[in-house]
Design a protein around this motif. Sequence first.
Motif, PDB file in Angstrom:
ATOM      1  N   VAL A 150      49.146  43.351  38.178  1.00 19.71           N
ATOM      2  CA  VAL A 150      48.435  43.057  39.422  1.00 19.71           C
ATOM      3  C   VAL A 150      48.272  41.535  39.503  1.00 19.71           C
ATOM      4  N   ASN A 152      47.176  37.926  41.261  1.00 17.97           N
ATOM      5  CA  ASN A 152      46.211  37.250  42.134  1.00 17.97           C
ATOM      6  C   ASN A 152      46.387  35.738  42.011  1.00 17.97           C
ATOM      7  N   ASP A 217      45.568  41.065  44.728  1.00 19.28           N
ATOM      8  CA  ASP A 217      45.845  42.375  44.111  1.00 19.28           C
ATOM      9  C   ASP A 217      47.240  42.884  44.462  1.00 19.28           C
TER      10      ASP A 217
END
Length: 384
Positions: A150, A152, A217
């Motif tokens: 994920v 970010n 995300d």
Amino acid sequence: MNLELSEEQAAVRQLAKDFVGREVTPHVVEWDRAESVDRGIVRKLGAVGFLGLTIPEEYGGSGGDHLSYCLVTEELGRGDSSVRGIVSVSLGLVAKTVAHWGDEEQKRRWLPGLTSGDLIGCFGLTEPGTGSDAGNLTTRAVREGGGDYVINGAKMFITNGTWADVVLVFARSTDAPGHKGVSAFLVPTDTPGLSRRPIHGKLGLRGQATAELTFEDVRVPASAMLGREGKGFSVAMSALAKGRMSVAAGCVGIAQAALDSALRYAGEREQFGKSIAQHQLIQELITDISVDVDAARLLTWRVADLIDRGEPFVTESSKAKLFASEAAVRAANNALQVFGGYGYIDEYPAGKLLRDARVMTLYEGTSQIQKLVIGRALTGVSAF
Ligand code: FAD
């Protein structure tokens, strides 16, 4: 180094000259004013094989050596640096990197589309807070329970950013310090959580789709990782080492365009009852441009020759990029001087050449960073 082009190399150079004359030059002023080249140019670049140079044919590439790649890049740079940049990034920094580091599945998934121009790639290394100091980037890729990553973070100044179908993004995936914690990922740009903001108001390269990318995300499978975990900085640096040759070739094109246009204008414009070409101080300006063109081209061809012979080329690539980018700025500035006041308006080419040249000393490593890379190679001491 053999300075005589082979028949194939001469043919690909002529193909590029014809392509630029037909598809690029007639639109340059319009695209610059509109702040966008026609997106259709990408498929045309693919159709003629320019997006597949040096990529093996089994993956849709058009093969060829690095000198051919330089010749095409120079011609595109002579025509329009915004168009040249599309190729230098989508092919040079993305497709070539996938071809070098990718596994079979990654090559089959991405290379046919990138080489045909059906897909566009972008390269996401720079962040708002880390440019030259890219090894300290802060975008994070966190693995969830041995499954997906994920991502970010934010990436700044990304060439092809709003147009790209895939971003080769660099993110910190382990707690190892500095560049050792960085991994590379191939992320489709339609992945939920990835947003793009165009950057307007650039001094030059106005036709190019430059963007800021934000990752919120953004979930990708582990198979999206290019190269091994923690080796992302090596992936980035290997891409940039060859990328700097491509920027240098584009700069040779700018300098050549400066020379061609200054020579033409100096022959036509008359002051004090004779063409300005007959004034010695104008000849000095043109001579300086010409020496810069030759020197930049020779340094750039040397890099291509080293790569094609499998020799080390990283320092030579930095030298070519450093010299050619500074030379392109000088050459365009000298050409503008030859044009006098007409050089200051965009109906004549010198102003755009200067605006486009100016970024070349900044991206893919600033001139200061190239000097540190060269200095480290010469002294064995790192100043980073
Ligand atoms: P900084 O790193 O903040 O540098 C500011 C000044 O400090 C510079 O003069 C620099 O040389 C100097 N400096 C920094 N460190 C040192 C040092 N150790 N010693 C001496 N001087 C130093 N990035 C991508 O990842 N992908 C892209 O596709 C891309 N495209 C771009 C397109 C455009 C039009 C532009 C403008 C930039 C693009 N970039 C891209 C980003 C580009 O690579 C960075 O702008 C560049 O690396 C410099 O980083 P910075 O702008 O943060 O400047």
